[in-house]
Motif scaffolding. Structure first.
Motif, PDB file in Angstrom:
ATOM      1  N   GLU A 189       0.925  -1.214  -0.062  1.00 31.05           N
ATOM      2  CA  GLU A 189       0.065  -0.043  -0.070  1.00 31.05           C
ATOM      3  C   GLU A 189       0.806   1.217   0.252  1.00 31.05           C
ATOM      4  O   GLU A 189       1.612   1.218   0.695  1.00 31.05           O
ATOM      5  CB  GLU A 189      -0.907   0.010   1.294  1.00 31.05           C
ATOM      6  N   HIS A 191       0.620   4.346   1.005  1.00 28.27           N
ATOM      7  CA  HIS A 191       0.657   5.244   2.094  1.00 28.27           C
ATOM      8  C   HIS A 191       2.025   4.759   3.076  1.00 28.27           C
ATOM      9  O   HIS A 191       2.467   5.520   3.590  1.00 28.27           O
ATOM     10  CB  HIS A 191      -0.393   5.510   2.663  1.00 28.27           C
ATOM     11  N   GLY A 322      -9.140   0.701   2.309  1.00 27.02           N
ATOM     12  CA  GLY A 322      -9.328   1.713   1.269  1.00 27.02           C
ATOM     13  C   GLY A 322      -9.487   3.004   2.074  1.00 27.02           C
ATOM     14  O   GLY A 322      -9.551   2.919   3.345  1.00 27.02           O
ATOM     15  N   ILE A 324      -7.367   5.303   2.876  1.00 30.08           N
ATOM     16  CA  ILE A 324      -6.312   5.669   3.808  1.00 30.08           C
ATOM     17  C   ILE A 324      -5.860   7.177   3.543  1.00 30.08           C
ATOM     18  O   ILE A 324      -5.935   7.591   2.382  1.00 30.08           O
ATOM     19  CB  ILE A 324      -5.231   4.818   3.677  1.00 30.08           C
ATOM     20  N   LYS A 325      -5.738   7.945   4.488  1.00 27.29           N
ATOM     21  CA  LYS A 325      -5.337   9.291   4.363  1.00 27.29           C
ATOM     22  C   LYS A 325      -3.997   9.620   5.105  1.00 27.29           C
ATOM     23  O   LYS A 325      -3.673   8.978   6.231  1.00 27.29           O
ATOM     24  CB  LYS A 325      -6.356  10.237   4.800  1.00 27.29           C
ATOM     25  N   ASN A 337      -5.321   5.965  -3.166  1.00 27.72           N
ATOM     26  CA  ASN A 337      -5.631   4.460  -2.758  1.00 27.72           C
ATOM     27  C   ASN A 337      -5.431   3.566  -3.920  1.00 27.72           C
ATOM     28  O   ASN A 337      -5.737   3.653  -5.079  1.00 27.72           O
ATOM     29  CB  ASN A 337      -6.699   4.423  -1.985  1.00 27.72           C
ATOM     30  N   GLN A 340      -5.346  -3.049  -2.183  1.00 28.19           N
ATOM     31  CA  GLN A 340      -4.064  -3.540  -1.478  1.00 28.19           C
ATOM     32  C   GLN A 340      -3.942  -5.212  -2.066  1.00 28.19           C
ATOM     33  O   GLN A 340      -2.944  -5.757  -2.082  1.00 28.19           O
ATOM     34  CB  GLN A 340      -4.326  -3.301  -0.272  1.00 28.19           C
TER      35      GLN A 340
END
Length: 389
Positions: A189, A191, A322, A324-325, A337, A340
């Motif tokens: 992922e 991030h 999903g 994600i910030k 995003n 994953q």
């Protein structure tokens, strides 16, 4: 088959009914030593065709073992987006699910198994990879049996409920010359990959402190396998807290050397009579950095935060499938995003096709279960527990 036999006599929890089981129906990025199965591509073929060509020519078949919510809502849809693998088969104890999946995903009858016929998967060349998506206490048995069937294996997290079972899984895969990967989707992922870069490359200087929390309010029927000690291995620490352990470890790029921990108060004993309701712990890393972590089945939290000498970063929400910030002391991360699970499974397929090491091997899963065991010991004893590699 201790766990399998246990399910047949397990009346208190309703997992048996849900699956219709009785009707038959270490350090960051440890390398793997096992090689690709000869059912995929042998080294001579790879030399002749080249790894890139081999990856393009072969799309590997995956069989999902256990068709619960994660398989249904995440893995199966992700396998419709993958480039190097596809949904080839299923293993389920529920005949109605078998029929539904057969129709929905056009799965051939010969690629559908139940728990009594599982070992026959050895004779099926359509299936290259088996993904174990069963309760934690069953991961070891079905991974070992899958490895003996000469299939490459993915075990969902946590790898198992004991270090001993993790080692059994690793040994079985090595002995049968197949690869083993753990379902650590967040390694793929973007991030979280950025957090790895910030922490491990010390882009803001040495990491000083990490904060990680993953929790949700457990609702519904208390007769669920996640609240059963033998099937789950523990409560939210095994289910959610492992993400906090992982997040801290891959932020640092190294394993912790010691932990302290404390169980939270049990306010819902009708749910938490076998496993913890909540737990908090602190991990100590070489060089002095610490990670303060918590997990609970009775509150909502979703955070991975890091503070370094010259800046900070935060993922919130952090561990979701999903949405994600992320932000840093310099501003928003502005990262898209991704799916994953599709990335995770595609990466493992490429590792097999190109005979490479997976970045999330069994040794990593064992390391994390060793940390989880240390956390439980620290919470039970109230003492600082050192973690041996």
């Amino acid at each position: 088959m201790k766990q399998t036999n246990y399910l047949f006599r397990h009346n208190r929890r309703k997992f048996l009914k849900d699956l219709s089981f009785a009707f038959g129906a270490t350090a960051f990025g440890l390398p793997m030593a096992s090689l690709a199965s000869n059912q995929v591509l042998n080294p001579e073929t790879l030399e002749q065709q080249g790894s890139q060509g081999a990856a393009q020519q072969k799309k590997l078949g995956i069989a999902l073992v256990g068709l619960g919510r994660y398989s249904t809502n995440q893995l199966a849809p992700a396998l419709q987006e993958t480039e190097h693998c596809y949904l080839a088969g299923i293993v389920t104890g529920t005949p109605s699910k078998a029929e539904e999946w057969k129709r929905k995903y056009n799965i051939p009858e010969k690629n559908i198994y139940n728990y009594e016929t599982y070992d026959q998967i050895a004779d099926n060349p359509d299936i290259d990879i088996i993904y174990i998506v069963l309760p934690n206490g069953m991961h070891a048995e079905y991974t070992v049996r899958g490895a003996k069937a000469k299939k490459h294996m993915i075990s969902e997290k946590p790898m198992a409920t004991s270090v001993a079972d993790c080692q059994r899984m690793i040994n079985a895969c090595k002995e049968n010359n197949v690869k083993l990967s753990i379902g650590y989707r967040l390694h793929f992922e973007p991030h979280h990959q950025r957090v790895m870069e910030l922490g491990q490359k010390q882009l803001y200087g040495p990491v000083q402190r990490i904060e990680a929390a993953d929790s949700f309010v457990f609702q519904g029927n208390p007769d669920r396998w996640r609240l059963d000690k033998e099937l789950a291995g523990g409560g939210p620490l095994m289910d959610l807290g492992i993400y906090c352990v992982q997040g801290a470890v891959y932020t640092m790029g190294q394993a912790p050397v010691a932990v302290t921990a404390k169980f939270g108060e049990v306010t819902r004993p009708e749910f938490f009579d076998e496993v913890e309701q909540s737990i908090s712990w602190q991990m100590e890393f070489p060089g002095g950095a610490v990670a303060d972590c918590s997990t609970s089945y009775n509150e909502n939290k979703n955070l991975l935060y890091g503070k370094a000498e010259k800046g900070w970063w935060r993922l919130q929400p952090s561990y979701a499938y999903g949405g994600i910030k992320g932000e840093t002391s310099e501003g928003p991360m502005n990262i898209k995003n991704v799916n994953q699970q599709a990335r995770q499974m595609d990466d493992f397929a490429r590792c097999i096709l190109e005979n490479k090491q997976t970045r999330v091997p069994g040794e990593m899963g064992l390391r994390d279960v060793r940390i989880l065991e240390a956390i439980y010991e620290a919470a039970r004893t109230g003492k600082r527990v050192e973690i041996k590699a």
